[in-house]
Design a protein around this motif. Structure first.
Motif, PDB file in Angstrom:
ATOM      1  N   UNK A 168       1.211  -0.994  -0.117  1.00  0.00           N
ATOM      2  CA  UNK A 168      -0.077   0.068  -0.099  1.00  0.00           C
ATOM      3  C   UNK A 168       0.389   1.278   0.226  1.00  0.00           C
ATOM      4  N   UNK A 169       1.774   1.359  -0.406  1.00  0.00           N
ATOM      5  CA  UNK A 169       3.191   2.105  -0.015  1.00  0.00           C
ATOM      6  C   UNK A 169       3.691   2.261  -1.362  1.00  0.00           C
ATOM      7  N   UNK A 170       3.955   3.439  -1.883  1.00  0.00           N
ATOM      8  CA  UNK A 170       4.536   4.427  -3.049  1.00  0.00           C
ATOM      9  C   UNK A 170       6.075   3.879  -3.151  1.00  0.00           C
ATOM     10  N   UNK A 171       6.976   3.617  -3.772  1.00  0.00           N
ATOM     11  CA  UNK A 171       8.772   3.218  -3.459  1.00  0.00           C
ATOM     12  C   UNK A 171       9.110   3.684  -4.712  1.00  0.00           C
ATOM     13  N   UNK A 172      10.132   4.320  -4.318  1.00  0.00           N
ATOM     14  CA  UNK A 172      11.330   5.061  -5.754  1.00  0.00           C
ATOM     15  C   UNK A 172      12.437   3.660  -5.645  1.00  0.00           C
ATOM     16  N   UNK A 173      12.427   2.853  -5.961  1.00  0.00           N
ATOM     17  CA  UNK A 173      14.092   2.620  -6.262  1.00  0.00           C
ATOM     18  C   UNK A 173      13.024   0.827  -5.995  1.00  0.00           C
ATOM     19  N   UNK A 174      14.096  -0.282  -6.498  1.00  0.00           N
ATOM     20  CA  UNK A 174      14.755  -1.740  -6.240  1.00  0.00           C
ATOM     21  C   UNK A 174      14.023  -2.127  -4.457  1.00  0.00           C
ATOM     22  N   UNK A 175      13.338  -2.242  -3.283  1.00  0.00           N
ATOM     23  CA  UNK A 175      14.054  -2.281  -1.883  1.00  0.00           C
ATOM     24  C   UNK A 175      14.327  -3.854  -1.564  1.00  0.00           C
ATOM     25  N   UNK A 176      14.214  -4.809  -2.822  1.00  0.00           N
ATOM     26  CA  UNK A 176      14.594  -6.404  -2.534  1.00  0.00           C
ATOM     27  C   UNK A 176      15.956  -6.512  -3.274  1.00  0.00           C
ATOM     28  N   UNK A 177      16.848  -5.191  -4.057  1.00  0.00           N
ATOM     29  CA  UNK A 177      17.756  -6.371  -4.217  1.00  0.00           C
ATOM     30  C   UNK A 177      18.752  -5.878  -3.180  1.00  0.00           C
ATOM     31  N   UNK A 178      19.679  -6.751  -3.348  1.00  0.00           N
ATOM     32  CA  UNK A 178      20.535  -6.956  -2.001  1.00  0.00           C
ATOM     33  C   UNK A 178      21.524  -5.959  -2.340  1.00  0.00           C
ATOM     34  N   UNK A 179      22.081  -5.369  -1.131  1.00  0.00           N
ATOM     35  CA  UNK A 179      22.464  -4.089  -0.659  1.00  0.00           C
ATOM     36  C   UNK A 179      21.814  -2.588  -1.646  1.00  0.00           C
ATOM     37  N   UNK A 180      20.646  -3.256  -1.903  1.00  0.00           N
ATOM     38  CA  UNK A 180      20.002  -1.711  -2.206  1.00  0.00           C
ATOM     39  C   UNK A 180      20.071  -1.096  -1.582  1.00  0.00           C
ATOM     40  N   UNK A 181      18.961  -0.012  -1.800  1.00  0.00           N
ATOM     41  CA  UNK A 181      17.916   1.405  -1.400  1.00  0.00           C
ATOM     42  C   UNK A 181      17.091   1.921  -2.571  1.00  0.00           C
ATOM     43  N   UNK A 182      15.881   2.463  -1.278  1.00  0.00           N
ATOM     44  CA  UNK A 182      15.157   2.852  -1.861  1.00  0.00           C
ATOM     45  C   UNK A 182      14.692   4.368  -1.612  1.00  0.00           C
ATOM     46  N   UNK A 183      12.911   4.961  -1.996  1.00  0.00           N
ATOM     47  CA  UNK A 183      13.055   5.973  -0.657  1.00  0.00           C
ATOM     48  C   UNK A 183      11.381   5.480  -1.009  1.00  0.00           C
ATOM     49  N   UNK A 184      10.854   5.658  -0.023  1.00  0.00           N
ATOM     50  CA  UNK A 184       9.077   5.487   0.443  1.00  0.00           C
ATOM     51  C   UNK A 184       9.088   6.751   1.201  1.00  0.00           C
ATOM     52  N   UNK A 185       7.730   6.936  -0.052  1.00  0.00           N
ATOM     53  CA  UNK A 185       6.473   8.302  -0.050  1.00  0.00           C
ATOM     54  C   UNK A 185       5.814   7.750   1.359  1.00  0.00           C
ATOM     55  N   UNK A 186       5.902   7.890   2.055  1.00  0.00           N
ATOM     56  CA  UNK A 186       4.864   8.140   3.404  1.00  0.00           C
ATOM     57  C   UNK A 186       4.774   9.457   3.303  1.00  0.00           C
ATOM     58  N   UNK A 187       3.035   9.216   4.290  1.00  0.00           N
ATOM     59  CA  UNK A 187       2.702  11.102   5.082  1.00  0.00           C
ATOM     60  C   UNK A 187       2.396  11.689   5.654  1.00  0.00           C
ATOM     61  N   UNK A 188       4.441  11.292   5.663  1.00  0.00           N
ATOM     62  CA  UNK A 188       4.694  12.107   6.668  1.00  0.00           C
ATOM     63  C   UNK A 188       5.878  12.958   6.084  1.00  0.00           C
TER      64      UNK A 188
END
Length: 175
Positions: free
Chosen positions: A13-33
């Protein structure tokens, strides 16, 4: 409803920029805050930026994962191309207030390639939302879902027309 627009993807239920599942990877999560920069395998976010601090926000993306490597950055610099590669080829950044400062974080490219149209359109979505002074809306999953559903099928072959269409979609959905 479209589930992704280039690097922007609905995960649960969250929009994410990038792949949160790739090993050693990073992502940006867009939250209400606000924005949360996460690294795979770590419980707490590396950085949290509340929407109240965000003045402008942009997304840079490359079509292929290899284009966001140091090697691609060197090739880009040597060849004089405008592919926007290198280590910051996949990044989220912008201008923050209190104090005013630039901000940027990298995210991990998905294994799937991003189409040129989606790279352009996700950039326009964030740009036009910033220009409308509505960046906080990016943290509303329903609003962003509606925007992505309407922006994703646009044809970006004529950039001016596509950019105008993205602006009209944002205005139509409401800020």
């Amino acid at each position: 409803m479209a589930e992704f627009l280039g690097p922007l993807e609905l995960v649960g239920d969250r929009w994410i920029i990038g792949d949160p599942k790739r090993e050693g990877g990073s992502c940006v999560v867009l939250t209400a805050e606000g924005l949360e920069h996460h690294k795979q395998g770590e419980r707490e976010p590396l950085a949290v930026v509340p929407w109240s601090r965000v003045v402008e926000l942009g997304v840079q993306a490359t079509a292929w994962a290899w284009m966001a490597t140091r090697t691609a950055g060197v090739l880009d610099a040597l060849g004089g191309s405008r592919m926007g590669g290198g280590r910051s080829g996949c990044s989220v950044g912008g201008l923050l207030r209190h104090p005013y400062e630039g901000w940027s974080v990298n995210y991990t490219h998905h294994e799937r390639p991003y189409t040129g149209a989606h790279v352009f359109l996700v950039h326009q979505l964030f740009l036009k939302t910033s220009e409308a002074r509505a960046v906080r809306r990016l943290g509303d999953p329903e609003w962003l879902g509606e925007a992505v559903a309407r922006v994703a099928p646009l044809r970006a072959w004529w950039m001016y027309s596509a950019a105008r269409s993205v602006k009209e979609i944002i205005e139509d959905i409401g800020t």
